[in-house]
Enzyme design. Sequence first.
Site, PDB file in Angstrom:
ATOM      1  N   ARG A  65       0.811  -1.232   0.000  1.00 29.74           N
ATOM      2  CA  ARG A  65       0.000   0.000   0.000  1.00 29.74           C
ATOM      3  C   ARG A  65       0.832   1.265   0.000  1.00 29.74           C
ATOM      4  NH1 ARG A  65      -3.090  -3.167   3.516  1.00 29.74           N
ATOM      5  NH2 ARG A  65      -1.281  -4.492   3.343  1.00 29.74           N
ATOM      6  N   THR A  66       1.940   1.287   0.735  1.00 30.90           N
ATOM      7  CA  THR A  66       2.717   2.535   0.791  1.00 30.90           C
ATOM      8  C   THR A  66       3.305   2.854  -0.591  1.00 30.90           C
ATOM      9  OG1 THR A  66       3.254   2.072   3.093  1.00 30.90           O
ATOM     10  CG2 THR A  66       4.586   3.735   1.992  1.00 30.90           C
ATOM     11  N   LYS A  93      22.875  -6.732  -7.084  1.00 26.31           N
ATOM     12  CA  LYS A  93      24.271  -6.935  -7.507  1.00 26.31           C
ATOM     13  C   LYS A  93      25.229  -6.286  -6.520  1.00 26.31           C
ATOM     14  CE  LYS A  93      22.925  -6.739 -12.379  1.00 26.31           C
ATOM     15  NZ  LYS A  93      23.029  -5.899 -13.582  1.00 26.31           N
ATOM     16  N   ARG A 115      12.152   3.481   1.193  1.00 27.81           N
ATOM     17  CA  ARG A 115      11.946   2.559   2.325  1.00 27.81           C
ATOM     18  C   ARG A 115      13.194   1.691   2.437  1.00 27.81           C
ATOM     19  NH1 ARG A 115       6.674  -1.010   3.625  1.00 27.81           N
ATOM     20  NH2 ARG A 115       6.104   1.032   4.421  1.00 27.81           N
ATOM     21  N   HIS A 143       7.901   6.306  10.208  1.00 29.04           N
ATOM     22  CA  HIS A 143       7.050   6.118   9.028  1.00 29.04           C
ATOM     23  C   HIS A 143       6.071   7.306   9.005  1.00 29.04           C
ATOM     24  CE1 HIS A 143       4.882   4.352   5.857  1.00 29.04           C
ATOM     25  NE2 HIS A 143       4.601   3.168   6.343  1.00 29.04           N
TER      26      HIS A 143
HETATM   27  C1  NCD Z   1       3.670  -0.631   7.977  1.00 23.64           C
HETATM   28  C2  NCD Z   1       5.145  -0.597   7.703  1.00 23.64           C
HETATM   29  O1  NCD Z   1       5.624  -1.061   6.683  1.00 23.64           O
HETATM   30  O2  NCD Z   1       5.816  -0.080   8.569  1.00 23.64           O
HETATM   31  N1  NCD Z   1       2.880  -0.947   6.871  1.00 23.64           N
HETATM   32  C3  NCD Z   1       2.545   0.027   6.004  1.00 23.64           C
HETATM   33  O3  NCD Z   1       3.317   0.883   5.668  1.00 23.64           O
HETATM   34  N2  NCD Z   1       1.290   0.000   5.563  1.00 23.64           N
HETATM   35  C4  NCD Z   1       3.338  -1.491   9.115  1.00 23.64           C
HETATM   36  C5  NCD Z   1       3.731  -2.928   9.024  1.00 23.64           C
HETATM   37  O4  NCD Z   1       4.408  -3.376   8.117  1.00 23.64           O
HETATM   38  O5  NCD Z   1       3.337  -3.634   9.948  1.00 23.64           O
END
Ligand code: NCD
Length: 315
Positions: A65-66, A93, A115, A143
């Site tokens: 989703r992110t 690599k 990320r 986050h």
């Molecule tokens: C979160 C994350 O990746 O930190 N998920 C997200 O971004 N929707 C929470 C999680 O992974 O539990």
Amino acid sequence: METNSAVSLLGRSIVALENFSATEIRLVLNTARKMKQIIRRGGEKKLPNLRGKAIVNLFYEPSTRTRTSFELAGKYLGADVVSITSGTSSIVKGESLRDTLRMIEAMGVDAIVMRHKAEGAADFATQVVKPIIINAGDGAHAHPSQALLDLFTIEQHKGRLAGLKVAIVGDILHSRVARSDVYAMTKMGMEVHLAGPKTLLPRFFDFDGVTVHEQVDEAIAGANVINVLRIQLERQQAGLFPSTREYARVFGINDDRLRLADDDVLILHPGPQNKGLEISSEVTYCDRSAIQEQVQNGVAVRMALLDLTLNGGGS
Ligand code: NCD
């Protein structure tokens, strides 16, 4: 609720919410409200705000989703967006993070949404390249866009933030969502209660407006909002976690436990969910759950962040 026009996020990287003021958070929430109307009105969604801008999503950790919502957010605002995931790039690599960032910078991008599994990776990126960096999760650290979408969802339902009691339940220790939520929620005047197994609670959580509980029932008593966290199985060391049956029984949010909260409690979960572990199916799909809506709000909030940082928020 008016935004202060002197506040601007133009040119600013978003790494964590520690240094965000309540006024800056308010600006994001107000902008997200307008963005949500655009998503919901149907028909043409492509705005000209970020036309000519290029954004790279650089994801070293899994995400559905992110990543998708940042990608759509950029596209709805007219930017060119490319996503790079670690499994399908030169990262496998062995290219270093610094070299990867510099390579992306050389292509002329305006923002990098990233990320990474290491805490501090987004901050490091701000030091080695010039494009705006938006942290989409760095290890267990932060986050920010998730915390902002949590606030946005709460405000849409409750009409306010200040004075609300929120319980954040589960694997607090490994949760970047919990950490960003704590900063954002306390700044907006919310009362935050954290609960989870002792081994998954931060040892020192000395923060104004935050209470740590070992008993979930204490934390959710009378709560206006419960944010249920995923057990971060990938970040666990052996021994921190009881059996899944035991966890569900003692800490899982189910119908019985929900009775302890306010009658009108709002249920959040950042996803992905371990159904039957930290949350039961009945709770996920009950009428007090805003979990599905959080996904749409995630696009609106990420549109707001991209528009404010890359365009100053003016259309
Ligand atoms: C979160 C994350 O990746 O930190 N998920 C997200 O971004 N929707 C929470 C999680 O992974 O539990």
